[in-house]
Design a protein around this motif. Structure first.
Motif, PDB file in Angstrom:
ATOM      1  N   LYS A 197      -1.539  20.921  -1.393  1.00  0.00           N
ATOM      2  CA  LYS A 197      -1.645  20.753   0.045  1.00  0.00           C
ATOM      3  C   LYS A 197      -2.304  19.417   0.372  1.00  0.00           C
ATOM      4  N   GLY A 198      -3.394  19.145  -0.347  1.00  0.00           N
ATOM      5  CA  GLY A 198      -4.108  17.893  -0.117  1.00  0.00           C
ATOM      6  C   GLY A 198      -3.210  16.694  -0.378  1.00  0.00           C
ATOM      7  N   ASN A 199      -2.424  16.811  -1.449  1.00  0.00           N
ATOM      8  CA  ASN A 199      -1.512  15.725  -1.801  1.00  0.00           C
ATOM      9  C   ASN A 199      -0.475  15.529  -0.684  1.00  0.00           C
ATOM     10  N   ASP A 200      -0.018  16.664  -0.120  1.00  0.00           N
ATOM     11  CA  ASP A 200       0.936  16.586   0.985  1.00  0.00           C
ATOM     12  C   ASP A 200       0.317  15.887   2.197  1.00  0.00           C
ATOM     13  N   TYR A 201      -0.938  16.244   2.482  1.00  0.00           N
ATOM     14  CA  TYR A 201      -1.606  15.601   3.619  1.00  0.00           C
ATOM     15  C   TYR A 201      -1.666  14.096   3.410  1.00  0.00           C
ATOM     16  N   ILE A 202      -2.050  13.720   2.189  1.00  0.00           N
ATOM     17  CA  ILE A 202      -2.159  12.282   1.904  1.00  0.00           C
ATOM     18  C   ILE A 202      -0.799  11.623   2.104  1.00  0.00           C
ATOM     19  N   ASP A 203       0.235  12.297   1.574  1.00  0.00           N
ATOM     20  CA  ASP A 203       1.586  11.773   1.690  1.00  0.00           C
ATOM     21  C   ASP A 203       1.929  11.542   3.168  1.00  0.00           C
ATOM     22  N   ALA A 204       1.643  12.552   3.975  1.00  0.00           N
ATOM     23  CA  ALA A 204       1.968  12.458   5.399  1.00  0.00           C
ATOM     24  C   ALA A 204       1.191  11.332   6.061  1.00  0.00           C
ATOM     25  N   LEU A 205      -0.082  11.250   5.729  1.00  0.00           N
ATOM     26  CA  LEU A 205      -0.924  10.233   6.367  1.00  0.00           C
ATOM     27  C   LEU A 205      -0.514   8.819   5.939  1.00  0.00           C
ATOM     28  N   VAL A 206      -0.151   8.694   4.674  1.00  0.00           N
ATOM     29  CA  VAL A 206       0.289   7.381   4.182  1.00  0.00           C
ATOM     30  C   VAL A 206       1.504   6.926   4.989  1.00  0.00           C
ATOM     31  N   ASP A 230      -7.288  -3.891 -12.665  1.00  0.00           N
ATOM     32  CA  ASP A 230      -7.277  -2.744 -11.760  1.00  0.00           C
ATOM     33  C   ASP A 230      -5.958  -2.027 -11.976  1.00  0.00           C
ATOM     34  N   ASP A 231      -5.964  -0.684 -11.902  1.00  0.00           N
ATOM     35  CA  ASP A 231      -4.689  -0.008 -12.141  1.00  0.00           C
ATOM     36  C   ASP A 231      -3.770  -0.085 -10.924  1.00  0.00           C
ATOM     37  N   ALA A 232      -4.325  -0.390  -9.749  1.00  0.00           N
ATOM     38  CA  ALA A 232      -3.468  -0.479  -8.568  1.00  0.00           C
ATOM     39  C   ALA A 232      -3.087  -1.929  -8.304  1.00  0.00           C
ATOM     40  N   ILE A 233      -1.779  -2.163  -8.224  1.00  0.00           N
ATOM     41  CA  ILE A 233      -1.296  -3.525  -7.930  1.00  0.00           C
ATOM     42  C   ILE A 233      -1.866  -3.981  -6.601  1.00  0.00           C
ATOM     43  N   PHE A 234      -1.907  -3.019  -5.680  1.00  0.00           N
ATOM     44  CA  PHE A 234      -2.415  -3.275  -4.349  1.00  0.00           C
ATOM     45  C   PHE A 234      -3.819  -3.883  -4.380  1.00  0.00           C
ATOM     46  N   MET A 235      -4.691  -3.260  -5.188  1.00  0.00           N
ATOM     47  CA  MET A 235      -6.060  -3.766  -5.239  1.00  0.00           C
ATOM     48  C   MET A 235      -6.104  -5.138  -5.912  1.00  0.00           C
ATOM     49  N   ARG A 236      -5.284  -5.308  -6.942  1.00  0.00           N
ATOM     50  CA  ARG A 236      -5.256  -6.603  -7.636  1.00  0.00           C
ATOM     51  C   ARG A 236      -4.837  -7.708  -6.662  1.00  0.00           C
ATOM     52  N   PHE A 274       0.835  -1.203   0.000  1.00  0.00           N
ATOM     53  CA  PHE A 274       0.000   0.000   0.000  1.00  0.00           C
ATOM     54  C   PHE A 274       0.869   1.252   0.000  1.00  0.00           C
ATOM     55  N   ILE A 275       1.874   1.256   0.888  1.00  0.00           N
ATOM     56  CA  ILE A 275       2.711   2.457   0.998  1.00  0.00           C
ATOM     57  C   ILE A 275       3.487   2.683  -0.292  1.00  0.00           C
ATOM     58  N   SER A 276       4.102   1.631  -0.794  1.00  0.00           N
ATOM     59  CA  SER A 276       4.957   1.856  -1.967  1.00  0.00           C
ATOM     60  C   SER A 276       4.126   2.264  -3.178  1.00  0.00           C
ATOM     61  N   GLU A 277       2.953   1.652  -3.317  1.00  0.00           N
ATOM     62  CA  GLU A 277       2.160   2.037  -4.484  1.00  0.00           C
ATOM     63  C   GLU A 277       1.538   3.426  -4.307  1.00  0.00           C
ATOM     64  N   SER A 278       1.140   3.743  -3.073  1.00  0.00           N
ATOM     65  CA  SER A 278       0.612   5.089  -2.818  1.00  0.00           C
ATOM     66  C   SER A 278       1.663   6.127  -3.177  1.00  0.00           C
ATOM     67  N   GLU A 279       2.903   5.844  -2.803  1.00  0.00           N
ATOM     68  CA  GLU A 279       3.984   6.787  -3.113  1.00  0.00           C
ATOM     69  C   GLU A 279       4.039   7.086  -4.601  1.00  0.00           C
ATOM     70  N   THR A 338      -7.903   6.239  -7.425  1.00  0.00           N
ATOM     71  CA  THR A 338      -7.279   4.974  -7.061  1.00  0.00           C
ATOM     72  C   THR A 338      -6.828   4.989  -5.600  1.00  0.00           C
ATOM     73  N   LEU A 339      -6.231   6.112  -5.192  1.00  0.00           N
ATOM     74  CA  LEU A 339      -5.802   6.249  -3.796  1.00  0.00           C
ATOM     75  C   LEU A 339      -6.982   6.094  -2.850  1.00  0.00           C
ATOM     76  N   LYS A 340      -8.102   6.704  -3.256  1.00  0.00           N
ATOM     77  CA  LYS A 340      -9.298   6.640  -2.419  1.00  0.00           C
ATOM     78  C   LYS A 340      -9.694   5.189  -2.173  1.00  0.00           C
ATOM     79  N   GLY A 341      -9.750   4.428  -3.259  1.00  0.00           N
ATOM     80  CA  GLY A 341     -10.169   3.033  -3.150  1.00  0.00           C
ATOM     81  C   GLY A 341      -9.173   2.214  -2.349  1.00  0.00           C
ATOM     82  N   MET A 342      -7.879   2.454  -2.568  1.00  0.00           N
ATOM     83  CA  MET A 342      -6.859   1.700  -1.842  1.00  0.00           C
ATOM     84  C   MET A 342      -6.932   1.991  -0.346  1.00  0.00           C
ATOM     85  N   ALA A 343      -7.020   3.288  -0.030  1.00  0.00           N
ATOM     86  CA  ALA A 343      -7.040   3.688   1.381  1.00  0.00           C
ATOM     87  C   ALA A 343      -8.281   3.131   2.069  1.00  0.00           C
ATOM     88  N   ALA A 344      -9.411   3.204   1.359  1.00  0.00           N
ATOM     89  CA  ALA A 344     -10.648   2.693   1.955  1.00  0.00           C
ATOM     90  C   ALA A 344     -10.499   1.202   2.239  1.00  0.00           C
TER      91      ALA A 344
END
Lengths: 133, 627, 122
Positions: B91-100, C9-15, B10-15, B47-53
């Motif tokens: 700013k929002g992107n920075d927040y996400i970065d920090a939270l991730v 899915d475009d995210a490896i994580f989700m896949r 999650f972290i590496s892909e979010s990055e 995509t980030l939204k779905g991953m984080a959720a």
């Protein structure tokens, strides 16, 4: 129709009475929650099956010196609000013909006097007692 | 689901996505026309939204969701990209970065950021609604009234994307060629304007039974019930519209609410017994009952909610008439008219608000000549605004008139013996404004027929006190006056903090509380005869509940608790012995001999069956100042 | 023979997450795609029994991919995997021929329920 019923109780060895129409119930004394910054004759509030009932110490209200402990609470209803009168003890209920033996007065909280079987009963004016000064 | 094993991925892909977003944002700064950059950001946020959720990181998901919506609006052309907006996105992107990366961010910062996003969205929603209303209603399909069937489709409680789910159901009927219409109609269904079920009307009953079976198999569908359409008088149906409303008397609604409130109290008592006896079976049974009770309570509350325009919309005409009569030019602006409030509360506010508006027209706004002389806009403005906070609704009446005359109020207060000359010197503006909320205080020399009589400002204050709300005044000479009414969301049940003082228990409404602090005896200092303590370099006056309520205190303690409250923009520390718990309580008003006792807002019954008083915070502070 | 699934899915994580859920139940993952266009190509190559399809992806959206696939293979069984707040897109995908949808974040049981239902369809 001409029958009246009076609940009679003691305050420092004297008999007092109040008409039964206004009375809901009679309870033993119970713990009350103090009301901050209220009039001195308010003894507190109690929870009576979900209703908050204000206790009025009748002796304090009538400015009678207190030596005895109050043991009973007479629950009465006035304008849809419930009150509890704390009194020393309950004597009983008397029945009398309308206006029988009653001396009417109009002095403060006293409505009149009744003589029955040789006992003198002071009838109190509940409405005045339960109205804020 | 155990998500920990996905953490690293999650972290590496979010990055990667965060990186994509920031480089696309940089591109956008150079070339604001780049639709590809906009698309990249939109997709990455999505995509980030779905991953984080999926990981259960709600905050990240919410921020990404907000930003995704903003990007969607830019894509759709309803929102123009600006420098401010780019900054916001960064700013929002920075927040996400920090939270991730699990860095701590003040939740308040995140919250206000999301508010900003919300307001951007709200700002451009206005178009959409007008667009939507233009879409024509498709012709209603013909149903054979003699031989038609209806399926009631009931969704499970945890249904997601209700409209899409409904569409899956409708498609099943369409595929069989038996779809007639839905009730409410398809547009309404797609807008999710239904609760847990909708009706699917069929053109024939041919394969109705097998369709029902098929629908029952669709996920998130709790049940599907087939029934023959009742023959209805078509014209009647047209008249009554498609919504199934019934009229209920207010009295019944009140009864229902009272019972619901009693139920809440009874639940509390039961819970206490269950926990004290450690009866697990009972606790479990109670927990599920408890949820139902909460639902009932919520529903009852919702039934009672009405939009403020039901009252607000009465005023414009009145104001026009009155301003004409007084020969004043006034612009009347109403804001937040869709905000909802408990019906009883709103009704109780109708007269107080009218009084305040009258006050503004009569005493606040100057005549045109006077305004011109002051170089103000000739036409005065009065704004009536409703705003929603977390635990309360704010209603403000503000004008740009001459402001309250502090000297005159002070003179009057001295005349009436409300204060001494000496005391008067130490009063703040707010203190002085408070005088006009005292009963019978009117500064107008002769009583005018407009606002001198009837409900006074004092009545407004007492109405609010009864509700567990508060009333504040701010005013500046020649700039205007603002009356602020803080009202709890609903009348009967309020969120509170229970505290101990000596052997007594008091209840403080959360509406006023900012935070709670533990304090040691030696931290309490005395300055000019007043007790204070220092909080973040600020001197905060201490108010001892035990002094004001004259509670018998047995022993001297070393540890106390402070409830930090804010009233009239000033903070005060209410000193109590200890906090007990936060709870929701049912407010009963003080009546009969208890009415009008200063410093008490109401009374409630605690879980242990004992009554307890609800503190009137502004009243308490007032008593502390005078005493 | 086990059921073969293509995960898009475009995210490896989700896949990974979806694959883990399905593998645990004995499904075979016959391919993974990160864009809509890749999905269409891989569908032709692998002819899976089931596709899980993300909606918003670079290159070609999930909805367009559904249209392409259904055009060539009308009986293809496609499960949309969507994030919250995409009602209209989900509806569009269903109209295009997707059989069902699940919403992120999903419970494994929810995914399996939908998968089971789709596979039982004629």
């Amino acid at each position: 129709m001409a029958i009246r019923q009076i609940v009679v109780f003691f305050l420092e060895n004297k008999r007092y009475g109040v008409e039964i129409e206004n009375i809901n119930d009679i309870y033993e004394k119970m713990d009350a929650v103090r009301v901050p910054n209220s009039d001195d004759f308010i003894d507190g509030i109690i929870n009576l099956r979900g209703d908050v009932v204000t206790l009025v110490n009748l002796k304090k209200r009538l400015r009678i010196d207190r030596s005895k402990q109050e043991e009973n609470i007479i629950i009465c209803e006035m304008n849809k609000d419930k009150f509890g009168l704390t009194v020393d003890a309950i004597d009983g209920i008397i029945r009398l013909e309308k206006n029988e033996n009653e001396t009417q007065t109009d002095s403060g909280f006293i409505k009149g006097f009744i003589e029955k079987n040789g006992k003198q009963i002071i009838i109190i004016d509940l409405k005045r007692i339960l109205t804020k000064n | 689901m155990d998500t920990s094993k996905y953490e690293d991925l999650f972290i590496s892909e979010s990055e990667e996505y965060i990186e994509q977003i920031s480089s696309a944002l940089l591109d956008l700064e150079k070339n604001s026309e780049s639709t590809e950059s906009v698309n990249v950001i939109f997709r990455a946020m999505h995509t980030l939204k779905g991953m984080a959720a999926s990981m259960g990181y709600i905050e990240i998901s919410q921020i990404a969701h907000g930003l995704e919506d903003v990007m969607d609006m830019i894509r759709g052309g309803t929102l123009q990209l600006s420098n401010e907006l780019t900054d916001l996105l960064l700013k929002g992107n920075d927040y996400i970065d920090a939270l991730v990366h699990k860095k701590n961010i003040d939740p308040g910062v995140i919250k206000s950021f999301r508010h900003v996003l919300e307001s951007i969205k709200a700002g451009s929603k206005a178009f959409e609604n007008t667009e939507q209303s233009k879409t024509a209603n498709p012709a209603a399909p013909k149903i054979d009234p003699e031989n038609s069937f209806t399926i009631e489709v009931i969704f499970s409680d945890d249904v997601m994307l209700k409209s899409a789910r409904a569409f899956v159901v409708v498609k099943a009927a369409k595929d069989r060629g038996v779809f007639a219409k839905t009730e409410p109609d398809m547009d309404a269904v797609m807008r999710e304007e239904f609760d847990k079920s909708f009706l699917l009307c069929l053109t024939s009953g041919d394969s109705a039974n097998s369709l029902v079976e098929e629908i029952k198999k669709i996920p998130e569908i709790k049940d599907a019930i087939l029934r023959k359409t009742e023959k209805k008088d078509e014209t009647q149906e047209e008249k009554s519209g498609q919504r199934k409303d019934i009229k209920v008397s207010l009295e019944r609604l009140d009864n229902l609410q009272n019972y619901a409130s009693e139920l809440v109290i009874a639940r509390g008592r039961l819970q206490q017994i269950a926990y004290s006896t450690q009866n697990e079976e009972l606790i479990n049974a109670l927990n599920s009952t408890s949820k139902i009770i909460t639902n009932i309570q919520d529903e009852v509350m919702k039934i009672r909610m009405v939009p403020v325009w039901q009252i607000f919309d009465r005023y414009p005409r009145y104001i026009r008439d009155l301003s004409n009569k007084l020969n004043k030019k006034i612009d009347f602006i109403v804001k937040g008219r869709d905000i909802e409030l408990d019906r009883a509360l709103l009704n109780a506010l109708a007269d107080p608000l009218l009084h305040l508006l009258r006050n503004s027209i009569d005493h606040g706004i100057e005549r045109s000549e006077e305004r011109r002389a002051k170089r103000k806009k000739e036409t005065g403005t009065i704004v009536l605004e409703a705003k929603r906070l977390k635990n309360a609704i704010i209603i403000e009446v503000s004008d740009d008139g001459k402001g309250l005359d502090t000297e005159r109020i002070l003179k009057k207060a001295l005349e009436r013996g409300l204060i001494s000359e000496e005391h008067a010197k130490n009063l703040t503006q707010t203190d002085i404004f408070h005088f006009i909320t005292q009963s019978g205080f009117s500064t107008k020399d002769e009583v005018s027929d407009v606002s001198g009589r009837g409900v006074g400002v004092d009545a407004v204050k007492s109405v609010l006190k009864q509700m567990g709300g508060s009333f504040e005044i701010s005013s500046e000479k020649d700039r205007g006056t603002t009356f602020t009414l803080k009202v709890p969301l609903t009348l009967a049940i309020i969120k509170t903090l229970q505290v101990n003082v000596g052997s007594e228990v008091y209840i403080i409404p959360l509406t006023h509380i900012i935070e709670t602090i533990d304090i040691k005896d030696e931290e309490i200092q005395s300055i000019m005869g007043r007790e204070v303590f220092i909080l973040r370099d600020q001197l905060i006056p201490i108010i001892r509940v035990s002094d004001i309520y004259k509670v018998k205190m047995n022993e001297k303690k070393t540890d106390y608790s402070i409830v930090l409250v804010e009233v009239d923009d000033s903070q005060y520390g209410i000193l109590v012995d200890e906090f007990v718990e936060q709870s929701e309580v049912v407010v009963k008003s003080l009546r009969g001999m208890l009415s009008g006792i200063q410093g008490l807002a109401g009374v409630t019954i605690l879980n242990n069956g004992m009554p307890s008083f609800i503190v009137d915070v502004p009243g308490l502070l007032q008593m502390a100042k005078v005493g | 023979m086990s059921t073969r699934v293509l995960i898009v899915d475009d995210a490896i994580f989700m896949r990974r997450m979806i694959a883990d859920i399905l593998k645990k139940e004995g499904f075979e993952i016959c391919g993974e795609a990160g864009t809509g266009a890749q999905a269409v190509t891989m569908f032709r190559e692998t002819q899976p029994d089931l596709v899980t399809m993300d909606i918003i992806m670079p290159d070609m959206s999930g909805i367009d991919a559904v249209r392409e696939i259904i055009k060539e293979y009308p009986n293809a069984k496609i499960l949309m995997v969507s994030a919250m707040g995409q009602q209209s897109l989900v509806v569009e995908a269903i109209q295009a021929g997707a059989k069902d949808f699940v919403v992120k974040p999903f419970q494994p049981s929810r995914v399996l329920e939908s998968v089971g239902r789709i596979l039982n369809m004629k």
